[in-house]
Design an enzyme around this catalytic site. Structure first.
Site, PDB file in Angstrom:
ATOM      1  N   CYS A 113       9.472   1.820   3.573  1.00 34.68           N
ATOM      2  CA  CYS A 113      10.359   0.700   3.907  1.00 34.68           C
ATOM      3  C   CYS A 113      11.784   1.191   4.130  1.00 34.68           C
ATOM      4  CB  CYS A 113      10.346  -0.335   2.797  1.00 34.68           C
ATOM      5  SG  CYS A 113      10.990   0.329   1.277  1.00 34.68           S
ATOM      6  N   SER A 125       5.312  -6.919   3.292  1.00 36.22           N
ATOM      7  CA  SER A 125       5.861  -7.208   4.620  1.00 36.22           C
ATOM      8  C   SER A 125       6.658  -8.521   4.605  1.00 36.22           C
ATOM      9  CB  SER A 125       4.711  -7.305   5.626  1.00 36.22           C
ATOM     10  OG  SER A 125       3.835  -8.334   5.214  1.00 36.22           O
ATOM     11  N   PHE A 168       0.814  -1.224   0.000  1.00 39.64           N
ATOM     12  CA  PHE A 168       0.000   0.000   0.000  1.00 39.64           C
ATOM     13  C   PHE A 168       0.842   1.266   0.000  1.00 39.64           C
ATOM     14  CE2 PHE A 168       0.824  -0.127   4.582  1.00 39.64           C
ATOM     15  CZ  PHE A 168       0.981   1.217   4.863  1.00 39.64           C
ATOM     16  N   LYS A 225      -1.153  -6.936  -9.288  1.00 42.55           N
ATOM     17  CA  LYS A 225      -2.159  -7.061  -8.213  1.00 42.55           C
ATOM     18  C   LYS A 225      -1.772  -5.996  -7.186  1.00 42.55           C
ATOM     19  CE  LYS A 225      -3.219  -8.278  -4.531  1.00 42.55           C
ATOM     20  NZ  LYS A 225      -3.610  -7.223  -3.541  1.00 42.55           N
TER      21      LYS A 225
HETATM   22  P1  NAD Z   1       1.508  -6.645   2.942  1.00 35.73           P
HETATM   23  O1  NAD Z   1       2.552  -7.693   2.993  1.00 35.73           O
HETATM   24  O2  NAD Z   1       0.395  -6.701   3.910  1.00 35.73           O
HETATM   25  O3  NAD Z   1       0.794  -6.652   1.480  1.00 35.73           O
HETATM   26  C1  NAD Z   1       1.542  -6.617   0.290  1.00 35.73           C
HETATM   27  C2  NAD Z   1       0.751  -7.323  -0.801  1.00 35.73           C
HETATM   28  O4  NAD Z   1       0.576  -8.698  -0.447  1.00 35.73           O
HETATM   29  C3  NAD Z   1      -0.631  -6.755  -1.033  1.00 35.73           C
HETATM   30  O5  NAD Z   1      -0.869  -6.702  -2.426  1.00 35.73           O
HETATM   31  C4  NAD Z   1      -1.560  -7.744  -0.336  1.00 35.73           C
HETATM   32  O6  NAD Z   1      -2.815  -7.875  -0.973  1.00 35.73           O
HETATM   33  C5  NAD Z   1      -0.802  -9.050  -0.421  1.00 35.73           C
HETATM   34  N1  NAD Z   1      -0.989  -9.907   0.762  1.00 35.73           N
HETATM   35  C6  NAD Z   1      -1.236  -9.515   2.040  1.00 35.73           C
HETATM   36  N2  NAD Z   1      -1.302 -10.590   2.867  1.00 35.73           N
HETATM   37  C7  NAD Z   1      -1.063 -11.665   2.092  1.00 35.73           C
HETATM   38  C8  NAD Z   1      -1.002 -13.069   2.357  1.00 35.73           C
HETATM   39  N3  NAD Z   1      -1.180 -13.554   3.591  1.00 35.73           N
HETATM   40  N4  NAD Z   1      -0.767 -13.897   1.328  1.00 35.73           N
HETATM   41  C9  NAD Z   1      -0.565 -13.433   0.068  1.00 35.73           C
HETATM   42  N5  NAD Z   1      -0.631 -12.116  -0.234  1.00 35.73           N
HETATM   43  C10 NAD Z   1      -0.873 -11.249   0.751  1.00 35.73           C
HETATM   44  O7  NAD Z   1       2.269  -5.244   2.995  1.00 35.73           O
HETATM   45  P2  NAD Z   1       1.640  -3.781   3.129  1.00 35.73           P
HETATM   46  O8  NAD Z   1       1.114  -3.598   4.496  1.00 35.73           O
HETATM   47  O9  NAD Z   1       0.771  -3.490   1.968  1.00 35.73           O
HETATM   48  O10 NAD Z   1       2.959  -2.884   2.927  1.00 35.73           O
HETATM   49  C11 NAD Z   1       3.813  -2.518   3.971  1.00 35.73           C
HETATM   50  C12 NAD Z   1       4.987  -3.472   4.081  1.00 35.73           C
HETATM   51  O11 NAD Z   1       5.711  -3.492   2.854  1.00 35.73           O
HETATM   52  C13 NAD Z   1       6.004  -3.030   5.142  1.00 35.73           C
HETATM   53  O12 NAD Z   1       6.450  -4.165   5.817  1.00 35.73           O
HETATM   54  C14 NAD Z   1       7.133  -2.407   4.316  1.00 35.73           C
HETATM   55  O13 NAD Z   1       8.390  -2.416   4.935  1.00 35.73           O
HETATM   56  C15 NAD Z   1       7.110  -3.278   3.123  1.00 35.73           C
HETATM   57  N6  NAD Z   1       7.731  -2.626   1.971  1.00 35.73           N
HETATM   58  C16 NAD Z   1       8.962  -3.071   1.585  1.00 35.73           C
HETATM   59  C17 NAD Z   1       9.599  -2.459   0.533  1.00 35.73           C
HETATM   60  C18 NAD Z   1      10.941  -2.925   0.066  1.00 35.73           C
HETATM   61  O14 NAD Z   1      11.374  -2.480  -0.977  1.00 35.73           O
HETATM   62  N7  NAD Z   1      11.625  -3.803   0.780  1.00 35.73           N
HETATM   63  C19 NAD Z   1       8.993  -1.375  -0.132  1.00 35.73           C
HETATM   64  C20 NAD Z   1       7.733  -0.960   0.287  1.00 35.73           C
HETATM   65  C21 NAD Z   1       7.113  -1.604   1.350  1.00 35.73           C
END
Ligand code: NAD
Length: 492
Positions: free
Chosen positions: A279, A224, A147, A171
């Site tokens: 992040c 995450s 997000f 997605k």
């Molecule tokens: P999230 O992991 O909850 O969701 C990311 C994506 O995965 C979304 O599209 C979501 O629909 C999907 N998703 C969620 N739960 C899932 C599951 N159990 N199984 C399969 N798919 C699933 O992350 P978020 O809250 O949207 O974003 C914030 C996180 O992203 C933070 O931890 C941040 O550090 C990380 N992030 C990392 C980077 C990087 O480059 N390392 C960059 C941006 C954000």
């Protein structure tokens, strides 16, 4: 109530709205987003596979022309895109423009695709034998995004994946899904053939269907750490190429010789920008030696001047966090800090009583390994200060942390900075730079639990991830050279 559409075959496709989309600055539901079912996932993958047959053979000049036009369209629509981001994510308009600008860099880099996709050629490796290499697209790429950067992260992936001849199924996060649909429309307007870029709205269930679908060749994921680990394991078990970037806990080490005003500015900018939902946000300042007290005083002085409110008001420095649940989780980290022996120097959690999902800036003193406020990625406007006596303790703290996305050091000592950059087990390092997100001609990626898979994202590693190498060994024999030789071919 507005329903956010999918974007399939060059067109919006509406579906039944299932997931609420909020304006985090009011807390009101502004739209709903559909969740693609297994039938739609199958349909979209079939469309993608068929589009891949022609797109993989598109000329490099055609791809370049489309990406150039797309770049111009993103610039022309920047205000519109930024306001869509702010309405669903909550970040300030200026910050939304910032993420768009960083995403744009990746499109610009991808415009140099003729250079990035060049192979090699070696003449006369043996008598009459030449060798050349080339890179071909992997096929259909699933791009799954978080997000917190609803336009930048999709552009990190889509720009180099499309440039190298792949078809992309994006997605996006269900929290702020609208801007990707506009990205799809702008790609179509730029001349991208239908079916080459799809936006499929959905949630974890949709992601799992994509991960196991035999029609998907590669998966780029950012999100995450627990989900990144799951995506990597499931995707690779299904035989796919996977890069999965995870969460972070980024340290900013301040050595005793640092300019403390510059360090305090950096801690504020990198700790509280975008409400800490980056992040690469700094979440821990590691104060070395006797730096902590004067540095905290300077941070507090600046922190007390921050304005928190709706992202569309330019007077505000940062906006709300993404959901009510996330806000409550952040509040709980701050409330439970004293029980862990961590003192709360500034407590901005009173803003949680406002309508919307607000948390004001919080500063914790005395965070350390073993306490929740240090161990977990809070992902909110909460900055911790850790006190250590020596440089060596600071490096040990960084290296023992399970995350390894970004780290910064503030010092005037070039040798210490150089040593630090060689000693830390972290992917992206800033020397007097608090948010060292690499420019697009370098790739982005962390170490340890911040990245599953070996490939960093965008830049040269992006092109490598989205392509497969072939090496062709050629001989055009003279008609008279006929001979039988069952020995292993050598070049001597
Ligand atoms: P999230 O992991 O909850 O969701 C990311 C994506 O995965 C979304 O599209 C979501 O629909 C999907 N998703 C969620 N739960 C899932 C599951 N159990 N199984 C399969 N798919 C699933 O992350 P978020 O809250 O949207 O974003 C914030 C996180 O992203 C933070 O931890 C941040 O550090 C990380 N992030 C990392 C980077 C990087 O480059 N390392 C960059 C941006 C954000």
């Amino acid at each position: 109530m507005l329903t956010v559409p999918h974007f399939i075959n060059g067109q919006r496709l509406s579906g039944e709205g299932e997931t609420p989309v909020f304006d985090p600055s009011t807390g009101q539901v502004t739209a709903t987003a559909p969740v693609a079912d297994a039938g739609l996932v199958d349909q979209v993958v079939a469309i993608a596979r068929s589009a891949s047959l022609t797109w993989r053979d598109s000329s490099l000049s055609q791809r370049t022309a489309i990406l150039f036009t797309f770049r111009h369209l993103l610039v022309a629509h920047a205000d519109e895109l930024a306001s869509i981001i702010t309405a669903e994510h909550g970040k300030t308009i200026a910050d939304a423009h910032g993420e768009l600008a960083r995403g744009l860099e990746n499109v610009e880099y991808a415009c140099g695709l003729t250079e990035h996709l060049k192979g090699g050629f070696s003449s006369q490796v043996a008598g009459g034998v030449d060798v050349h290499s080339l890179r071909e697209p992997v096929g259909v790429v699933a791009a799954i995004t978080p997000f917190n950067f609803p336009v930048m992260v999709p552009l990190w992936m889509a720009a180099s994946a499309l440039a190298s001849g792949n078809v992309v199924i994006l997605k996006p996060s269900e929290r702020d899904p609208s801007v990707s649909v506009r990205v799809g429309e702008l790609l179509t307007q730029a001349g991208l053939p239908d079916g080459v870029f799809t936006v499929l709205q959905g949630n974890a269930v949709t992601v799992n269907q994509l991960l196991e679908h035999p029609g998907i060749d590669a998966v780029s994921f950012v999100g995450s750490t627990p989900v990144a680990r799951h995506v990597y394991q499931t995707g690779t078990q299904s035989g796919k190429r996977v890069q999965a970037l995870g969460g972070a806990k980024n340290h900013m080490v301040v050595l005793p010789d640092a300019d403390l005003d510059i360090a305090a500015d950096a801690a504020i900018n990198a700790g509280f920008g975008s409400a800490g939902e980056r992040c690469m946000a700094i979440s821990v300042v590691v104060a070395v030696g006797d730096v902590a007290d004067p540095l905290i005083a300077k941070i507090v002085e600046r922190l007390d001047k921050l304005n928190v409110g709706p992202g569309n008001d330019p007077a505000n420095d940062f906006g709300p966090v993404i959901t009510k649940e996330h806000r409550d989780r952040i509040v709980d980290y701050v409330a439970s800090a004293p029980a862990d022996g961590v003192s709360v120097v500034r407590d901005g959690t009173d803003l949680a009583s406002r309508p919307g999902f607000f948390v004001g800036p919080c500063l914790l003193d005395g965070v350390r390994p073993g306490v929740r406020s240090y161990d977990d990625e809070i992902f909110g406007p909460v900055l911790g200060v850790a006190r250590v006596s020596t440089y060596a303790e600071a490096v040990a703290m960084v290296n023992e942390n399970p995350y390894g996305n970004g780290v910064a050091i503030f010092t005037r000592d070039g040798n210490a900075a150089r040593l630090f950059s060689r000693e830390v087990t972290v992917g992206m390092i800033g020397i007097n730079v608090p948010i060292p997100v690499p420019i697009s001609s370098y790739s982005f990626g962390g170490w340890k639990n911040s990245l599953f898979g070996h490939s960093h994202i965008y830049g040269p590693e992006g092109f490598a991830f989205y392509t497969r190498a072939k090496v062709i060994t050629t001989r055009w024999p003279q008609p008279s050279e006929s001979q039988i030789d069952l020995g292993f071919p050598t070049t001597r």
